[in-house]
Design a protein around this motif. Structure first.
Motif, PDB file in Angstrom:
ATOM      1  N   MET A 184       0.846  -1.193   0.000  1.00  8.68           N
ATOM      2  CA  MET A 184       0.000   0.000   0.000  1.00  8.68           C
ATOM      3  C   MET A 184       0.881   1.244   0.000  1.00  8.68           C
ATOM      4  SD  MET A 184      -3.452   0.269   0.061  1.00  8.68           S
ATOM      5  CE  MET A 184      -4.122  -1.097   0.993  1.00  8.68           C
ATOM      6  N   LEU A 185       0.555   2.206  -0.837  1.00  7.05           N
ATOM      7  CA  LEU A 185       1.335   3.434  -0.914  1.00  7.05           C
ATOM      8  C   LEU A 185       1.289   4.173   0.428  1.00  7.05           C
ATOM      9  CD1 LEU A 185       0.080   4.578  -4.432  1.00  7.05           C
ATOM     10  CD2 LEU A 185       2.318   3.592  -3.898  1.00  7.05           C
ATOM     11  N   GLN A 186       2.436   4.742   0.837  1.00  6.52           N
ATOM     12  CA  GLN A 186       2.537   5.296   2.189  1.00  6.52           C
ATOM     13  C   GLN A 186       1.561   6.455   2.424  1.00  6.52           C
ATOM     14  OE1 GLN A 186       4.330   4.015   4.863  1.00  6.52           O
ATOM     15  NE2 GLN A 186       2.938   5.456   5.863  1.00  6.52           N
ATOM     16  N   LYS A 187       1.461   7.354   1.467  1.00  3.20           N
ATOM     17  CA  LYS A 187       0.537   8.482   1.659  1.00  3.20           C
ATOM     18  C   LYS A 187      -0.901   7.991   1.786  1.00  3.20           C
ATOM     19  CE  LYS A 187      -0.679  13.034  -0.211  1.00  3.20           C
ATOM     20  NZ  LYS A 187      -0.462  14.010  -1.307  1.00  3.20           N
ATOM     21  N   LEU A 188      -1.243   6.974   1.019  1.00  4.88           N
ATOM     22  CA  LEU A 188      -2.578   6.383   1.117  1.00  4.88           C
ATOM     23  C   LEU A 188      -2.770   5.718   2.475  1.00  4.88           C
ATOM     24  CD1 LEU A 188      -5.300   5.650  -0.110  1.00  4.88           C
ATOM     25  CD2 LEU A 188      -4.206   3.677  -1.199  1.00  4.88           C
ATOM     26  N   LEU A 189      -1.748   5.022   2.956  1.00 11.00           N
ATOM     27  CA  LEU A 189      -1.821   4.413   4.291  1.00 11.00           C
ATOM     28  C   LEU A 189      -2.063   5.476   5.359  1.00 11.00           C
ATOM     29  CD1 LEU A 189       0.938   1.637   4.473  1.00 11.00           C
ATOM     30  CD2 LEU A 189      -1.526   1.361   4.858  1.00 11.00           C
ATOM     31  N   ASN A 190      -1.434   6.617   5.210  1.00 12.09           N
ATOM     32  CA  ASN A 190      -1.643   7.696   6.162  1.00 12.09           C
ATOM     33  C   ASN A 190      -3.104   8.143   6.172  1.00 12.09           C
ATOM     34  OD1 ASN A 190       1.102   7.597   6.673  1.00 12.09           O
ATOM     35  ND2 ASN A 190       1.600   9.389   5.425  1.00 12.09           N
ATOM     36  N   ALA A 234     -10.180  12.667  -9.751  1.00 11.59           N
ATOM     37  CA  ALA A 234      -8.789  12.218  -9.906  1.00 11.59           C
ATOM     38  C   ALA A 234      -7.865  13.046  -9.021  1.00 11.59           C
ATOM     39  CB  ALA A 234      -8.365  12.312 -11.373  1.00 11.59           C
ATOM     40  N   GLU A 235      -8.116  14.349  -8.964  1.00 14.32           N
ATOM     41  CA  GLU A 235      -7.297  15.240  -8.132  1.00 14.32           C
ATOM     42  C   GLU A 235      -7.441  14.885  -6.648  1.00 14.32           C
ATOM     43  OE1 GLU A 235      -7.679  19.841  -6.754  1.00 14.32           O
ATOM     44  OE2 GLU A 235      -7.881  19.460  -8.908  1.00 14.32           O
ATOM     45  N   THR A 236      -8.674  14.637  -6.218  1.00 18.07           N
ATOM     46  CA  THR A 236      -8.930  14.312  -4.810  1.00 18.07           C
ATOM     47  C   THR A 236      -8.281  12.996  -4.422  1.00 18.07           C
ATOM     48  OG1 THR A 236     -11.031  15.515  -4.865  1.00 18.07           O
ATOM     49  CG2 THR A 236     -10.753  13.891  -3.108  1.00 18.07           C
ATOM     50  N   LEU A 237      -8.412  11.984  -5.271  1.00 13.88           N
ATOM     51  CA  LEU A 237      -7.809  10.680  -4.975  1.00 13.88           C
ATOM     52  C   LEU A 237      -6.286  10.776  -4.931  1.00 13.88           C
ATOM     53  CD1 LEU A 237     -10.130   8.447  -7.177  1.00 13.88           C
ATOM     54  CD2 LEU A 237     -10.041   8.477  -4.669  1.00 13.88           C
ATOM     55  N   THR A 238      -5.716  11.584  -5.808  1.00 14.42           N
ATOM     56  CA  THR A 238      -4.267  11.791  -5.788  1.00 14.42           C
ATOM     57  C   THR A 238      -3.846  12.432  -4.474  1.00 14.42           C
ATOM     58  OG1 THR A 238      -4.187  12.019  -8.196  1.00 14.42           O
ATOM     59  CG2 THR A 238      -2.339  12.928  -6.948  1.00 14.42           C
ATOM     60  N   GLU A 239      -4.568  13.448  -4.055  1.00 15.63           N
ATOM     61  CA  GLU A 239      -4.247  14.159  -2.825  1.00 15.63           C
ATOM     62  C   GLU A 239      -4.343  13.230  -1.613  1.00 15.63           C
ATOM     63  OE1 GLU A 239      -2.971  17.025  -0.320  1.00 15.63           O
ATOM     64  OE2 GLU A 239      -2.982  17.110  -2.517  1.00 15.63           O
ATOM     65  N   GLN A 240      -5.242  12.245  -1.680  1.00 15.86           N
ATOM     66  CA  GLN A 240      -5.430  11.329  -0.556  1.00 15.86           C
ATOM     67  C   GLN A 240      -4.525  10.098  -0.630  1.00 15.86           C
ATOM     68  OE1 GLN A 240      -9.732  10.949  -0.602  1.00 15.86           O
ATOM     69  NE2 GLN A 240      -9.992  12.839   0.553  1.00 15.86           N
ATOM     70  N   GLY A 241      -3.661  10.034  -1.651  1.00 17.48           N
ATOM     71  CA  GLY A 241      -2.608   9.029  -1.642  1.00 17.48           C
ATOM     72  C   GLY A 241      -2.595   7.995  -2.736  1.00 17.48           C
ATOM     73  N   PHE A 242      -3.600   7.991  -3.601  1.00 12.68           N
ATOM     74  CA  PHE A 242      -3.577   7.070  -4.736  1.00 12.68           C
ATOM     75  C   PHE A 242      -2.619   7.594  -5.809  1.00 12.68           C
ATOM     76  CE2 PHE A 242      -7.688   6.120  -2.832  1.00 12.68           C
ATOM     77  CZ  PHE A 242      -7.781   4.743  -2.952  1.00 12.68           C
ATOM     78  N   ALA A 243      -2.070   6.679  -6.583  1.00 10.80           N
ATOM     79  CA  ALA A 243      -1.302   7.060  -7.769  1.00 10.80           C
ATOM     80  C   ALA A 243      -2.258   7.021  -8.956  1.00 10.80           C
ATOM     81  CB  ALA A 243      -0.142   6.098  -7.983  1.00 10.80           C
ATOM     82  N   VAL A 244      -2.483   8.162  -9.578  1.00 12.35           N
ATOM     83  CA  VAL A 244      -3.450   8.278 -10.667  1.00 12.35           C
ATOM     84  C   VAL A 244      -2.703   8.683 -11.934  1.00 12.35           C
ATOM     85  CG1 VAL A 244      -5.553   9.391 -11.478  1.00 12.35           C
ATOM     86  CG2 VAL A 244      -5.247   8.959  -9.017  1.00 12.35           C
ATOM     87  N   ILE A 247      -5.680   6.265   5.226  1.00  6.63           N
ATOM     88  CA  ILE A 247      -6.461   5.162   5.779  1.00  6.63           C
ATOM     89  C   ILE A 247      -6.404   5.170   7.300  1.00  6.63           C
ATOM     90  CG2 ILE A 247      -6.551   2.632   5.981  1.00  6.63           C
ATOM     91  CD1 ILE A 247      -5.585   2.587   3.001  1.00  6.63           C
ATOM     92  N   GLN A 248      -5.239   5.431   7.837  1.00  2.82           N
ATOM     93  CA  GLN A 248      -5.079   5.429   9.293  1.00  2.82           C
ATOM     94  C   GLN A 248      -5.808   6.585   9.968  1.00  2.82           C
ATOM     95  OE1 GLN A 248      -0.813   5.218   9.481  1.00  2.82           O
ATOM     96  NE2 GLN A 248      -0.773   3.058   8.874  1.00  2.82           N
ATOM     97  N   SER A 249      -6.220   7.583   9.176  1.00  2.41           N
ATOM     98  CA  SER A 249      -6.976   8.709   9.731  1.00  2.41           C
ATOM     99  C   SER A 249      -8.486   8.453   9.727  1.00  2.41           C
ATOM    100  CB  SER A 249      -6.685   9.987   8.932  1.00  2.41           C
ATOM    101  OG  SER A 249      -7.346   9.970   7.673  1.00  2.41           O
ATOM    102  N   LEU A 250      -8.902   7.373   9.079  1.00  5.62           N
ATOM    103  CA  LEU A 250     -10.329   7.059   9.003  1.00  5.62           C
ATOM    104  C   LEU A 250     -10.834   6.497  10.337  1.00  5.62           C
ATOM    105  CD1 LEU A 250     -10.366   5.253   5.518  1.00  5.62           C
ATOM    106  CD2 LEU A 250     -10.868   7.674   5.980  1.00  5.62           C
ATOM    107  N   HIS A 251     -12.113   6.676  10.587  1.00  3.76           N
ATOM    108  CA  HIS A 251     -12.719   6.175  11.833  1.00  3.76           C
ATOM    109  C   HIS A 251     -13.878   5.236  11.487  1.00  3.76           C
ATOM    110  CE1 HIS A 251     -10.311   9.058  14.109  1.00  3.76           C
ATOM    111  NE2 HIS A 251     -10.677   9.988  13.238  1.00  3.76           N
ATOM    112  N   TRP A 252     -13.540   4.090  10.878  1.00  3.63           N
ATOM    113  CA  TRP A 252     -14.613   3.223  10.413  1.00  3.63           C
ATOM    114  C   TRP A 252     -15.321   2.471  11.538  1.00  3.63           C
ATOM    115  CZ3 TRP A 252      -9.538   2.128   8.555  1.00  3.63           C
ATOM    116  CH2 TRP A 252      -8.917   1.006   9.096  1.00  3.63           C
TER     117      TRP A 252
END
Length: 203
Positions: free
Chosen positions: A1-7, A91-101, A9-14
């Protein structure tokens, strides 16, 4: 998992999903659990009117959640009741949240590859109808991510189960100062709910 994306994910409160939303999400959990228990492929087709915003968010976050919780044989798709284009802000939002687009084709209906891990198969994002040849034709769950598509498509051919999980349209913020914040919030809401769903699946 990409590190920025992991960050992200770790901020989510599921674990803090409201009771009302848990009830909405339960049929999807039941569908996935049944497929896992019976060792079958899990095909999820997220459907919205234009296949431009919410359905893509749900498709991509669900695929990432399945990978995060190592739920095998999950294949996420999306479609609309009509063809438009994947909205660039998604696409911009997903990139900002850590996905590679990555852009694969720059046309009126652009095609993107979205990766949650350097070694993962990319999710291919572009606007298409829900019954496109790109999508499964049978044995899938049709997840209706907007009320308009849910009401306008009473029957989805080939769907094994139809599940309404609707989200408010971030499009309402387009051309306003709040757009970036609203798109980020909607994406994180979708992410939180998809991660809640897959966190409950027993392998």
């Amino acid at each position: 998992m990409l590190q920025k994306l992991l960050n992200t994910i770790q901020s989510l409160h599921w674990t803090e999903i409201t009771t009302d939303r848990r009830k909405v999400l339960q049929p999807l959990m039941d569908f996935i659990q049944k497929k896992v228990t019976e060792d079958e492929e899990i095909n999820l087709n997220f459907i919205c009117t234009h296949n431009s915003r919410r359905s893509h968010l749900a498709q991509i976050w669900a695929q990432a959640a399945a990978a995060y919780f190592t739920i095998p044989r999950v294949h996420c798709y999306s479609g609309g009741t009509e063809i438009t284009a994947l909205f660039p802000k998604i696409a911009e939002t997903l990139t900002e949240q850590g996905f590679a687009v990555f852009s694969l084709a720059e046309t009126d209906n652009p095609v993107y590859a979205v990766k949650y891990d350097n070694n993962s198969m990319p999710v291919i994002g572009f606007s298409k109808k829900y019954d496109s040849h790109f999508n499964p034709i049978s044995g899938f769950a049709a997840i209706m991510t907007c009320s308009q598509a849910d009401g306008g498509c009473p029957f989805i051919p080939g769907a094994e189960k139809r599940i309404p999980i609707t989200f408010e349209d971030p499009k309402l913020s387009d051309n306003t100062p709040e757009q970036t914040v609203i798109y980020a919030e909607r994406s994180l809401q979708v992410a939180t709910e998809m991660f809640y769903v897959f966190s409950k699946i027993r392998k």
